[in-house]
Design a protein around this motif. Structure first.
Motif, PDB file in Angstrom:
ATOM      1  N   GLU A  59       0.829  -1.209   0.000  1.00  0.00           N
ATOM      2  CA  GLU A  59       0.000   0.000   0.000  1.00  0.00           C
ATOM      3  C   GLU A  59       0.861   1.256   0.000  1.00  0.00           C
ATOM      4  OE1 GLU A  59      -3.646   1.981   2.604  1.00  0.00           O
ATOM      5  OE2 GLU A  59      -2.918  -0.024   3.030  1.00  0.00           O
ATOM      6  N   ARG A  83      -6.501   4.602  -6.856  1.00  0.00           N
ATOM      7  CA  ARG A  83      -6.573   4.159  -5.453  1.00  0.00           C
ATOM      8  C   ARG A  83      -6.277   5.296  -4.488  1.00  0.00           C
ATOM      9  NH1 ARG A  83      -2.930  -0.811  -4.214  1.00  0.00           N
ATOM     10  NH2 ARG A  83      -3.858  -0.397  -2.159  1.00  0.00           N
ATOM     11  N   GLU A 137     -10.211   4.138   5.017  1.00  0.00           N
ATOM     12  CA  GLU A 137      -9.030   4.039   4.183  1.00  0.00           C
ATOM     13  C   GLU A 137      -8.998   5.070   3.097  1.00  0.00           C
ATOM     14  OE1 GLU A 137     -12.215   1.379   2.410  1.00  0.00           O
ATOM     15  OE2 GLU A 137     -11.383   1.846   4.389  1.00  0.00           O
TER      16      GLU A 137
END
Length: 228
Positions: free
Chosen positions: A49, A107, A227
């Motif tokens: 990530e 993302r 998130e």
């Protein structure tokens, strides 16, 4: 009869030794089959990530404000092929690099980059105002009287040249709200209110500081997750 007792003792001792050897052999095989201890299961996911977040920042830094808006326009329209084409046209990178970059940008949405000075360029020197010329004042003309039925002029609206882009993404879904009344502090308050459970308050704050419709504000707040 006197030899039976010692014989039985010897047989019992042999059996005990055989059982002990078998138990020790099983323990040795079990210990050898275990692999080395590994770290936490989530360590690899956290590193991936962080790598994707860094790739998104690097990919955004390679784009001008116009190219950045073009790529994110394709992402907002859920058109990954168009986003890859726009990124390749802007940077000239390979197809694989463009796919990885646009995936990271989707993302982890990045703000529009500020215009940068060209390396080696110097700002123009300020122009000094010319000395005022002596002029003979002319008699002031009386202002014309307003027409009796003339409507009052509408007050001038403040004009701002900077339009803040608030982008939120969750999975493949991306929402964007652009307004001159938004800034990072207001967007942070909207996210904090939504994460604390007050989504109606977050939607109201977003409506008060943008031109978004109620449906657009609700869709933006709905995508806010821890998130995001």
């Amino acid at each position: 009869m006197e030899f039976i007792v010692p014989l039985l003792i010897v047989v019992a001792a042999v059996l005990l030794v055989a059982v002990a050897v078998r138990i020790l052999g099983r323990r040795g095989r079990g210990g050898a089959g275990r692999g080395p201890d590994r770290g936490p299961a989530g360590q690899g996911g956290a590193q991936n990530e962080e790598a994707a977040r860094g790739l998104a920042a690097e990919a955004s830094a390679r784009l001008t404000p116009e190219q950045h808006r073009s790529v994110y326009s394709m992402i907002a329209q859920q058109n990954p092929v168009g986003a890859v084409k726009a990124y390749r046209a802007a940077t000239g990178c390979s197809l694989r690099e463009a796919a990885q970059a646009t995936s990271a940008l989707s993302r982890f949405p990045q703000p529009t980059p500020e215009p940068q000075w060209i390396a080696g360029a110097e700002p123009a020197a300020p122009v000094e105002p010319a000395a005022p010329k002596a002029t003979v004042p002319e008699p002031a003309m009386p202002a014309p009287a307003p027409a009796p039925d003339a409507a009052p002029a509408a007050p001038a609206r403040p004009v701002s040249g900077y339009r803040f882009r608030a982008i939120i993404a969750h999975g493949d879904d991306v929402r964007e709200i652009v307004s001159t009344r938004l800034n990072e502090e207001i967007v942070a308050q909207v996210k904090a209110m939504a994460l604390s459970g007050d989504r109606d308050g977050a939607k109201g704050l977003l409506l008060a500081h943008s031109e978004a419709s109620e449906a657009e504000a609700a869709a933006f707040v709905e995508l806010i997750h821890p998130e995001a």
